[in-house]
Structures are given as C-alpha cells and as structure tokens.
Design a protein around this motif. Structure first.
Motif, PDB file in Angstrom:
ATOM      1  N   LEU A 140      41.620  28.752  41.214  1.00 30.83           N
ATOM      2  CA  LEU A 140      41.569  30.193  40.953  1.00 30.83           C
ATOM      3  C   LEU A 140      42.870  30.874  41.375  1.00 30.83           C
ATOM      4  O   LEU A 140      43.327  31.809  40.705  1.00 30.83           O
ATOM      5  N   ALA A 141      43.469  30.415  42.469  1.00 35.90           N
ATOM      6  CA  ALA A 141      44.746  30.988  42.906  1.00 35.90           C
ATOM      7  C   ALA A 141      45.827  30.723  41.868  1.00 35.90           C
ATOM      8  O   ALA A 141      46.661  31.600  41.571  1.00 35.90           O
ATOM      9  N   GLU A 142      45.810  29.520  41.293  1.00 36.95           N
ATOM     10  CA  GLU A 142      46.783  29.182  40.252  1.00 36.95           C
ATOM     11  C   GLU A 142      46.562  30.047  39.006  1.00 36.95           C
ATOM     12  O   GLU A 142      47.523  30.525  38.385  1.00 36.95           O
ATOM     13  N   LEU A 143      45.313  30.266  38.676  1.00 37.99           N
ATOM     14  CA  LEU A 143      44.988  31.118  37.524  1.00 37.99           C
ATOM     15  C   LEU A 143      45.427  32.559  37.775  1.00 37.99           C
ATOM     16  O   LEU A 143      45.962  33.224  36.883  1.00 37.99           O
ATOM     17  N   LYS A 144      45.213  33.041  38.986  1.00 44.64           N
ATOM     18  CA  LYS A 144      45.627  34.407  39.319  1.00 44.64           C
ATOM     19  C   LYS A 144      47.136  34.563  39.217  1.00 44.64           C
ATOM     20  O   LYS A 144      47.635  35.587  38.733  1.00 44.64           O
ATOM     21  N   ASP A 145      47.860  33.545  39.676  1.00 40.91           N
ATOM     22  CA  ASP A 145      49.322  33.592  39.596  1.00 40.91           C
ATOM     23  C   ASP A 145      49.801  33.727  38.151  1.00 40.91           C
ATOM     24  O   ASP A 145      50.826  34.362  37.881  1.00 40.91           O
ATOM     25  N   SER A 146      49.049  33.143  37.224  1.00 41.48           N
ATOM     26  CA  SER A 146      49.427  33.221  35.809  1.00 41.48           C
ATOM     27  C   SER A 146      49.224  34.619  35.242  1.00 41.48           C
ATOM     28  O   SER A 146      49.706  34.922  34.140  1.00 41.48           O
ATOM     29  N   CYS A 147      48.505  35.474  35.984  1.00 38.65           N
ATOM     30  CA  CYS A 147      48.238  36.842  35.521  1.00 38.65           C
ATOM     31  C   CYS A 147      49.138  37.880  36.189  1.00 38.65           C
ATOM     32  O   CYS A 147      48.948  39.082  35.997  1.00 38.65           O
ATOM     33  N   ARG A 148      50.105  37.418  36.966  1.00 34.09           N
ATOM     34  CA  ARG A 148      51.013  38.343  37.641  1.00 34.09           C
ATOM     35  C   ARG A 148      52.249  38.609  36.775  1.00 34.09           C
ATOM     36  O   ARG A 148      52.612  37.804  35.918  1.00 34.09           O
ATOM     37  N   MET A 149      52.898  39.752  37.016  1.00 30.80           N
ATOM     38  CA  MET A 149      54.122  40.093  36.313  1.00 30.80           C
ATOM     39  C   MET A 149      55.235  39.142  36.751  1.00 30.80           C
ATOM     40  O   MET A 149      55.394  38.881  37.943  1.00 30.80           O
ATOM     41  N   ALA A 150      55.991  38.616  35.790  1.00 25.46           N
ATOM     42  CA  ALA A 150      57.062  37.664  36.107  1.00 25.46           C
ATOM     43  C   ALA A 150      58.132  38.293  36.988  1.00 25.46           C
ATOM     44  O   ALA A 150      58.657  37.651  37.906  1.00 25.46           O
ATOM     45  N   ASP A 151      58.438  39.573  36.738  1.00 22.11           N
ATOM     46  CA  ASP A 151      59.504  40.241  37.496  1.00 22.11           C
ATOM     47  C   ASP A 151      58.973  41.024  38.687  1.00 22.11           C
ATOM     48  O   ASP A 151      59.728  41.646  39.428  1.00 22.11           O
ATOM     49  N   SER A 152      57.634  41.003  38.875  1.00 23.09           N
ATOM     50  CA  SER A 152      57.032  41.711  40.006  1.00 23.09           C
ATOM     51  C   SER A 152      55.749  40.991  40.407  1.00 23.09           C
ATOM     52  O   SER A 152      54.647  41.415  40.054  1.00 23.09           O
ATOM     53  N   PRO A 153      55.861  39.888  41.145  1.00 22.15           N
ATOM     54  CA  PRO A 153      54.714  39.052  41.480  1.00 22.15           C
ATOM     55  C   PRO A 153      53.576  39.780  42.201  1.00 22.15           C
ATOM     56  O   PRO A 153      52.452  39.299  42.214  1.00 22.15           O
ATOM     57  N   GLY A 154      53.887  40.929  42.786  1.00 26.45           N
ATOM     58  CA  GLY A 154      52.849  41.671  43.488  1.00 26.45           C
ATOM     59  C   GLY A 154      51.981  42.516  42.572  1.00 26.45           C
ATOM     60  O   GLY A 154      51.011  43.127  43.026  1.00 26.45           O
ATOM     61  N   SER A 155      52.336  42.566  41.280  1.00 25.75           N
ATOM     62  CA  SER A 155      51.597  43.401  40.330  1.00 25.75           C
ATOM     63  C   SER A 155      50.929  42.538  39.263  1.00 25.75           C
ATOM     64  O   SER A 155      51.457  41.506  38.860  1.00 25.75           O
ATOM     65  N   TRP A 156      49.762  42.997  38.809  1.00 28.89           N
ATOM     66  CA  TRP A 156      49.078  42.290  37.732  1.00 28.89           C
ATOM     67  C   TRP A 156      49.678  42.653  36.388  1.00 28.89           C
ATOM     68  O   TRP A 156      50.113  43.788  36.183  1.00 28.89           O
ATOM     69  N   ASP A 157      49.688  41.700  35.481  1.00 24.31           N
ATOM     70  CA  ASP A 157      50.129  41.942  34.108  1.00 24.31           C
ATOM     71  C   ASP A 157      48.975  42.609  33.356  1.00 24.31           C
ATOM     72  O   ASP A 157      47.924  42.005  33.147  1.00 24.31           O
ATOM     73  N   LYS A 158      49.159  43.876  32.987  1.00 22.82           N
ATOM     74  CA  LYS A 158      48.089  44.623  32.333  1.00 22.82           C
ATOM     75  C   LYS A 158      47.664  44.003  31.012  1.00 22.82           C
ATOM     76  O   LYS A 158      46.547  44.231  30.544  1.00 22.82           O
ATOM     77  N   LYS A 159      48.544  43.216  30.409  1.00 25.10           N
ATOM     78  CA  LYS A 159      48.191  42.553  29.157  1.00 25.10           C
ATOM     79  C   LYS A 159      47.187  41.423  29.383  1.00 25.10           C
ATOM     80  O   LYS A 159      46.595  40.913  28.432  1.00 25.10           O
ATOM     81  N   LYS A 160      47.035  41.017  30.651  1.00 24.93           N
ATOM     82  CA  LYS A 160      46.133  39.913  30.965  1.00 24.93           C
ATOM     83  C   LYS A 160      44.916  40.387  31.766  1.00 24.93           C
ATOM     84  O   LYS A 160      44.316  39.636  32.520  1.00 24.93           O
ATOM     85  N   GLY A 161      44.548  41.646  31.549  1.00 24.07           N
ATOM     86  CA  GLY A 161      43.415  42.216  32.272  1.00 24.07           C
ATOM     87  C   GLY A 161      42.108  41.485  32.013  1.00 24.07           C
ATOM     88  O   GLY A 161      41.322  41.257  32.932  1.00 24.07           O
ATOM     89  N   THR A 162      41.885  41.094  30.761  1.00 26.43           N
ATOM     90  CA  THR A 162      40.642  40.397  30.418  1.00 26.43           C
ATOM     91  C   THR A 162      40.566  39.037  31.110  1.00 26.43           C
ATOM     92  O   THR A 162      39.533  38.660  31.656  1.00 26.43           O
ATOM     93  N   GLN A 163      41.707  38.292  31.091  1.00 26.76           N
ATOM     94  CA  GLN A 163      41.735  37.000  31.786  1.00 26.76           C
ATOM     95  C   GLN A 163      41.483  37.183  33.280  1.00 26.76           C
ATOM     96  O   GLN A 163      40.764  36.406  33.906  1.00 26.76           O
ATOM     97  N   LEU A 164      42.067  38.240  33.849  1.00 22.95           N
ATOM     98  CA  LEU A 164      41.924  38.486  35.279  1.00 22.95           C
ATOM     99  C   LEU A 164      40.466  38.784  35.639  1.00 22.95           C
ATOM    100  O   LEU A 164      39.955  38.306  36.670  1.00 22.95           O
ATOM    101  N   MET A 165      39.782  39.548  34.800  1.00 22.70           N
ATOM    102  CA  MET A 165      38.368  39.836  35.045  1.00 22.70           C
ATOM    103  C   MET A 165      37.539  38.553  35.002  1.00 22.70           C
ATOM    104  O   MET A 165      36.594  38.376  35.783  1.00 22.70           O
ATOM    105  N   THR A 166      37.898  37.635  34.097  1.00 23.99           N
ATOM    106  CA  THR A 166      37.201  36.353  34.003  1.00 23.99           C
ATOM    107  C   THR A 166      37.387  35.544  35.278  1.00 23.99           C
ATOM    108  O   THR A 166      36.446  34.916  35.780  1.00 23.99           O
TER     109      THR A 166
END
Length: 448
Positions: free
Chosen positions: A172-198
């Motif tokens: 799950l940690a690896e999956l969460k990392d895939s949903c972070r912004m490449a240039d801002s690891p502390g922020s979620w990528d809003k384009k991947k909101g659905t994946q993040l909810m899953t």
C-alpha cells in the motif's frame, strides 16, 4: 474448486479461427490434450508440452503455443505442481508474437491470478510468487501504469485476506507513492484521486482488522479530503462503513447514522452484499441516536423491509418508536442469536436496550410531579435499583429536571413552566448587571 473451473472457454478473439483450421496438426494436438485435463491431467500435460516442442516455424504455432501455456499453468495448479506452474507462467508472460494484444495479456493475467488467489489447494506462498512474477513483468520497460496499479491492488487485497499485514502495508505504501506529485512528493496528484481512494479503502480495512482506531480515524479523514476522485460505489461504501464504525466507537451516533446510510446507498448502487449488513448497522445507529426518523422510510431502504435479515431489525425499530419495551425485549430474546451474530451489533445490544428504556421512562413520567420508582420498575420489568440508575443518568444529562428521594423511593420532577420563569428571571438579572457594568465603566472614564 471443482474440476469444471479449471476448464474455461477459449478467448473470443480465437473462436472463429479453429473452425477455419481443422486440418492444422497443432490444433489437433491441442484439443486432444485439452480433452484429457479432467480425467488424465498428467497425460494432458504431456500433450501440451509436446505441442510446445514442435517446430516454431509451423503455421499458427505462436497462437497454439500461447493457448497451450495458459492451459499448462492451470493444469499444473490442479496437480499442485507449483514450481512448474510458476515457471510456465513466467514463460507465458514473456512469450511474444505478432497476434498477441495488450488485451490478451491482461485477460490471461487476471484469469490466472484469480485462479491461484485463495483457491483450494493454493497457499499464500504460491499466491505471493504469482504476484511477484506479474509485478516484475508489468514493471519492466515502459510500464503499463493502469495494469501495474490493478495488479498491485490485487496483490494488496490478497495479502490482506491472508493476514500478511506487514507485506500489505509495504504494498500500500508503494501504491501511495505512485499517487504523489513527481515534483512535490508531499502532495497528492489530483489526477489520481480515484486510485488514491481505492488505496485508502484497502488500508482502512487493514487497520480496521488490526483494531487501530486512531490510525483508522486519520485514514478516514484523509480519504474524505481527497480531491478529484470519482471512486466506484463499492469503494465509497467501504470507506463510509468504516467511518460509521469509527463514529460508533466515539459515541457520535448521529454521525454514525449518516455514514452508515451513505455506505448502504453506495453498496446498494454497486449491488454489493454488504448493503444488508450496513442497513442493520444503520438501524442500530439510528436507535442509539434517538432519531425520530424511521430509516425504512427512505426510498432506498424500503425494498429491504421484508428481507429475512432485515425484518427483525424493522420490528425492533417499530417497537422502539412505539416505546413498547415489552415487544422490544421479546424481539431481542426470540432472535438473539441472529441479531448478535455480528460483533458490532452484539456490542451495542445492552446500550441499545438502555436507550430504549430511557425513552420509555421519559414518556412514562410525563405529567407527573412525583412518581414512585417501584411503579416505573414494574412497568419496565427491571429492578428498582436499575430504574434509579437510569433516572440519575437522565437527570445528569438534563433529559429530566428534578431529583430523587432515595428514602421514599420517589422521583420529583420540576414544573417546566416554573423552570422557564426562573430562567427568564436569571436572564433579565444578567442583562441588568451587564448594563450596570457598562454604565459604571463609562462614568469612570468620563470622570478621569
């Protein structure tokens, strides 16, 4: 798992090709081996391996080789030859030919992973090996992000089902990392909101099973704050159900009532069986919150009123709303095993009975200024000491205004109209004191 489940229909894209190539020797070898799977799986293996040993330059060899490899993975699994199975699966994934599409690969992966995940005869080690081979394959080169995510999520769910909590956390940690912004690891990528909810839905189930309610609380609020997500109804149902359980732990029954209702609606939309259990939770939260709204009055819940698992809960709601404690207790006694089969509901049976008794007491003391505790105890069919304890709780919570004479065994209630006059007098006095304070302050300022 029955033997029939090891035999599946040919992929649709090939359905018409076999009819055009009845004279193909490879086809004959393939179907001869296939016919032996049920009664002679060992001979079937020999047949499929013989096909793979044929000259690769033969007409249509790649197509039949691909089909044979898929069959071999299944037959090896049936024979519990797991080393051979995983080796063949690895060979299958790396077998390239011009007629193989991305859809072919995804279908083969999903079917074979489903076969080995949680099936009779399988083990967590076998399942883990299959997922490791798959994630290794989909992560090579230009990664297919959609397929990688789907496989990783399946892997996390299998780890959760197998109680492999530590590995599940890592996945799950690896999956969460895939949903972070490449240039801002502390922020979620809003384009991947659905994946993040899953991901959150699975993580919530993990910590729910571990009983870590503090972590669960944080995850729930994080999930609710995700932006840009349009999750499937089932995912929202899982998260909302967890929220309802969290609010129940916090004794926030109104919030639990709303969360369980939302969970039920989303499960119902998804056609998920959890909708029935969530509706039962909704009934408990509804009664604990002392809501005057019958949960079965809503359009979504009405069709389930006569469901065998729900009918008892419907009767409980009706008895509670009618303040009929005798009917309420009889329903509990007659259906105790079914009602308490769920740990969450079992936990709240005693508080629920206490809540309904308080509601009955509140109704029974209306119109009285003094009433004997013995009379109230007889009406509820409980000891006088228990009635006293309930009344004390109600007095402390300002649900009643008055006091108890323990010597005489009576409850004395204040006249609401006199209480109102006293409160009005106190408010008037407070207003006058405030006015006097302002006047003195102004006077002192003007004389200095």
């Amino acid at each position: 798992m029955s033997d029939d489940e090891y035999v599946y229909e040919e992929d649709e894209e090939y359905a018409s090709e076999g009819a055009e190539e009845n004279d193909d020797a490879l086809e004959g070898i393939y179907y001869d081996a296939k016919d032996k799977i049920e009664d002679e799986p060992g001979e079937a293996v020999k047949g499929f391996l013989a096909l793979l040993d044929r000259d690769e330059d033969e007409t249509n060899y790649p197509k039949w080789a691909w089909k044979a490899m898929k069959r071999l993975v299944r037959v090896y699994f049936k024979l519990q030859k797991f080393d051979e199975m995983t080796a063949m699966y690895r060979r299958l994934l790396r077998y390239e030919w011009s007629g193989r599409t991305r859809n072919d690969t995804e279908k083969a992966i999903n079917k074979l992973l489903d076969l080995t995940s949680g099936a009779a005869g399988s083990t967590s080690a076998v399942t883990a090996a299959m997922y490791e081979i798959t994630t290794e394959y989909v992560g090579e080169g230009a990664r297919n992000e959609k397929l990688w995510f789907a496989i990783k999520m399946k892997s996390a769910q299998v780890q959760l089902d197998n109680n492999d909590h530590q590995q599940c956390k890592k996945t799950l940690a690896e999956l969460k990392d895939s949903c972070r912004m490449a240039d801002s690891p502390g922020s979620w990528d809003k384009k991947k909101g659905t994946q993040l909810m899953t991901i959150f839905a699975t993580e919530i189930q993990l910590y729910q099973g571990l009983g870590d309610f503090e972590k669960l609380k944080n995850l729930y609020h994080e999930a609710m704050a995700v932006e840009g997500a349009i999750p499937p109804p089932k995912i929202t149902g899982i998260i909302k159900e967890a929220g309802g359980k969290m609010y129940m732990e916090q004794d926030d029954y109104e919030q639990a009532n709303e969360a369980f209702f939302q969970a039920f609606k989303h499960y119902d939309e998804a056609g998920h069986p959890r909708r029935i259990q969530c509706l039962r939770y909704l009934v408990v939260a509804n009664m604990m919150s002392r809501s005057k709204i019958n949960p079965f009055d809503c359009q979504e819940a009405k069709p389930y009123k006569t469901d065998p698992e729900i009918a008892v809960m419907t009767d409980l709601v009706e008895a509670a709303n009618n303040k009929n404690i005798t009917a309420f207790e009889n329903i509990l006694k007659q259906n105790l095993r079914m009602i308490t089969s769920d740990p969450l509901i079992d936990k709240y049976i005693s508080p629920l009975l206490r809540t309904v008794r308080m509601q009955v007491l509140q109704q029974n003391v209306k119109g009285y200024t003094t009433i004997r505790l013995a009379y109230l105890a007889d009406d509820l069919s409980i000891p006088e000491a228990e009635v006293e304890e309930l009344l004390v709780a109600m007095l402390l919570d300002d649900e009643l205004s008055g006091g108890i004479d323990q010597v005489k065994g009576t409850l004395h209630l204040n006249d609401p109209s006199k209480d109102q006059s006293r409160y009005q007098a106190i408010r008037k006095w407070s207003t006058q004191v405030s006015s006097l304070h302002r006047y003195i302050g102004t006077f002192l300022l003007n004389t200095t």
